[in-house]
Structure formats: C-alpha cells, structure tokens
Design a protein around this motif. Structure first.
Motif, PDB file in Angstrom:
ATOM      1  N   PRO A  23     -29.747  36.971  -6.124  1.00  0.00           N
ATOM      2  CA  PRO A  23     -30.289  36.711  -4.800  1.00  0.00           C
ATOM      3  C   PRO A  23     -29.690  37.667  -3.788  1.00  0.00           C
ATOM      4  N   PRO A  24     -30.515  38.244  -2.891  1.00  0.00           N
ATOM      5  CA  PRO A  24     -29.978  39.175  -1.914  1.00  0.00           C
ATOM      6  C   PRO A  24     -28.971  38.489  -1.011  1.00  0.00           C
ATOM      7  N   ALA A  25     -27.910  39.179  -0.752  1.00  0.00           N
ATOM      8  CA  ALA A  25     -26.851  38.726   0.152  1.00  0.00           C
ATOM      9  C   ALA A  25     -26.088  37.527  -0.380  1.00  0.00           C
ATOM     10  N   PHE A  62     -32.063  33.062  12.934  1.00  0.00           N
ATOM     11  CA  PHE A  62     -31.414  33.233  11.637  1.00  0.00           C
ATOM     12  C   PHE A  62     -32.405  32.962  10.509  1.00  0.00           C
ATOM     13  N   GLN A  63     -33.216  31.920  10.646  1.00  0.00           N
ATOM     14  CA  GLN A  63     -34.144  31.522   9.592  1.00  0.00           C
ATOM     15  C   GLN A  63     -35.323  32.478   9.458  1.00  0.00           C
ATOM     16  N   GLN A  64     -35.594  33.273  10.450  1.00  0.00           N
ATOM     17  CA  GLN A  64     -36.722  34.198  10.392  1.00  0.00           C
ATOM     18  C   GLN A  64     -36.325  35.534   9.772  1.00  0.00           C
ATOM     19  N   ASN A  65     -35.316  35.511   8.920  1.00  0.00           N
ATOM     20  CA  ASN A  65     -34.833  36.728   8.268  1.00  0.00           C
ATOM     21  C   ASN A  65     -34.404  37.796   9.267  1.00  0.00           C
ATOM     22  N   CYS A  66     -33.867  37.355  10.364  1.00  0.00           N
ATOM     23  CA  CYS A  66     -33.376  38.278  11.392  1.00  0.00           C
ATOM     24  C   CYS A  66     -31.857  38.213  11.485  1.00  0.00           C
ATOM     25  N   ILE A  67     -31.203  37.980  10.364  1.00  0.00           N
ATOM     26  CA  ILE A  67     -29.759  37.792  10.392  1.00  0.00           C
ATOM     27  C   ILE A  67     -29.021  39.029  10.881  1.00  0.00           C
ATOM     28  N   VAL A  68     -29.498  40.214  10.541  1.00  0.00           N
ATOM     29  CA  VAL A  68     -28.813  41.437  10.966  1.00  0.00           C
ATOM     30  C   VAL A  68     -28.876  41.577  12.485  1.00  0.00           C
ATOM     31  N   SER A  69     -30.075  41.432  13.057  1.00  0.00           N
ATOM     32  CA  SER A  69     -30.181  41.545  14.515  1.00  0.00           C
ATOM     33  C   SER A  69     -29.478  40.377  15.202  1.00  0.00           C
ATOM     34  N   LYS A 113     -29.646  43.384   1.900  1.00  0.00           N
ATOM     35  CA  LYS A 113     -31.054  43.037   2.017  1.00  0.00           C
ATOM     36  C   LYS A 113     -31.819  44.231   2.551  1.00  0.00           C
ATOM     37  N   ASN A 114     -33.066  44.314   2.180  1.00  0.00           N
ATOM     38  CA  ASN A 114     -33.931  45.332   2.760  1.00  0.00           C
ATOM     39  C   ASN A 114     -34.490  44.735   4.051  1.00  0.00           C
ATOM     40  N   THR A 115     -33.778  44.885   5.133  1.00  0.00           N
ATOM     41  CA  THR A 115     -34.144  44.217   6.377  1.00  0.00           C
ATOM     42  C   THR A 115     -34.716  45.194   7.383  1.00  0.00           C
ATOM     43  N   THR A 116     -35.630  44.673   8.166  1.00  0.00           N
ATOM     44  CA  THR A 116     -36.124  45.435   9.309  1.00  0.00           C
ATOM     45  C   THR A 116     -35.951  44.546  10.521  1.00  0.00           C
ATOM     46  N   THR A 117     -35.493  45.113  11.590  1.00  0.00           N
ATOM     47  CA  THR A 117     -35.270  44.328  12.794  1.00  0.00           C
ATOM     48  C   THR A 117     -36.410  44.472  13.789  1.00  0.00           C
ATOM     49  N   SER A 118     -37.456  45.190  13.415  1.00  0.00           N
ATOM     50  CA  SER A 118     -38.555  45.420  14.353  1.00  0.00           C
ATOM     51  C   SER A 118     -39.301  44.125  14.692  1.00  0.00           C
TER      52      SER A 118
END
Length: 156
Positions: A23-25, A62-69, A113-118
């Motif tokens: 699992p990622p992260a 946090f739940q919207q996969n925006c943990i990095v931002s 994770k392959n995250t995008t903050t856009s």
C-alpha cells in the motif's frame, strides 16, 4: 521435483509475490510531532489575546488525497504561529524541528505516493481559525497518519 522451466517459473512467481505491491505510504508515521503539538495545544489558550488566525486544513482535505498539500500548509502556518508566539516571548521547545518535521513528512508522502496537488485547495483559500483550533486539526491529521502500522523509529 520441478525442473527446467517449471522451476524457473515457480521461483519467478515467488519473487513477484514477495516484492508485490505494498500500500502506498504504508508505515509513514511520526511520534515526535504529535507530542510537540500536544504541548502547544496546552499553552494556546493562554495566548488567545494575540489573535493569531491561521489557514487551517481539515480532515476532509486529508481524506481527499491531499495529504501532501495539507502537510505543506500546516508547515507554513506553523512557521507563522511560531513566529507570532516568538514575538510574545513564548518559549517553544524544538520549534525548528516542528516545521521541518512537517515538511519532511510531506516529502515522504510525496515520494511514497504519486500525488498531484493541483486538485487540492490552496492554503490561502482555507478558513482561518485561531491557534488552538489550528493545532487540534493538525493533531487530528497526525493521528490519522499514525493510525497505520508504524515501523520502529530510527535512533539517528
């Protein structure tokens, strides 16, 4: 007993299973940051007179996969809070490690994770809350991060 191609195929399948997707992260967590945040929550009510208002992420962010931002915003706003409290002569132990720890945590998630903050909300578009509410939201986010199994921490 397997021979030739059958043995090679079996070894390959075992290898793939062992190195299969994780699992990622998974295992990204922190124990020192929550302790520091709890300390700051305790002293925050005594400093309400300063009127600090901070852009505050929520559990929804946090739940919207925006943990990095989310973590980057918490880090930037924590820097603002620490500077405000510093002007009021408030001593905060390990204040630099708190901000840098949040940045490092964001970097670890970014790599895992392959995250995008856009698609995530910008910090300046968030609701401003007082310091205690900000710290409680940060504490809740860190608790969610730590809810996954954590590997033993490095002693370095």
């Amino acid at each position: 007993m397997l021979g030739g191609r059958s043995a090679l195929a079996s070894v390959f399948l075992c290898f793939v299973c062992l190195l299969g997707p994780t699992p990622p992260a998974a295992g990204i967590c922190t124990t020192d940051l929550p302790r520091q945040v709890k300390y700051m929550i305790k002293i925050a009510p005594r400093l309400n007179h300063l009127g600090c208002r901070l852009y505050t992420q929520t559990a929804t962010d946090f739940q919207q996969n925006c943990i990095v931002s989310t973590l980057k915003c918490f880090s930037a706003e924590m820097d603002v809070l620490i500077n405000e409290w510093k002007l009021a002569n408030v001593k905060i132990p390990q204040k630099k490690t708190l901000v840098s720890g949040l940045k490092r945590l964001a970097d670890r998630f970014s790599l895992a994770k392959n995250t995008t903050t856009s698609e995530c909300r910008q910090c300046e578009r968030l609701q401003q809350k007082d310091a205690e509410e900000f710290l409680r939201e940060l504490e809740g986010t860190l608790e969610k991060i730590n809810s996954a199994p954590c590997p033993p921490e490095d002693s370095t």
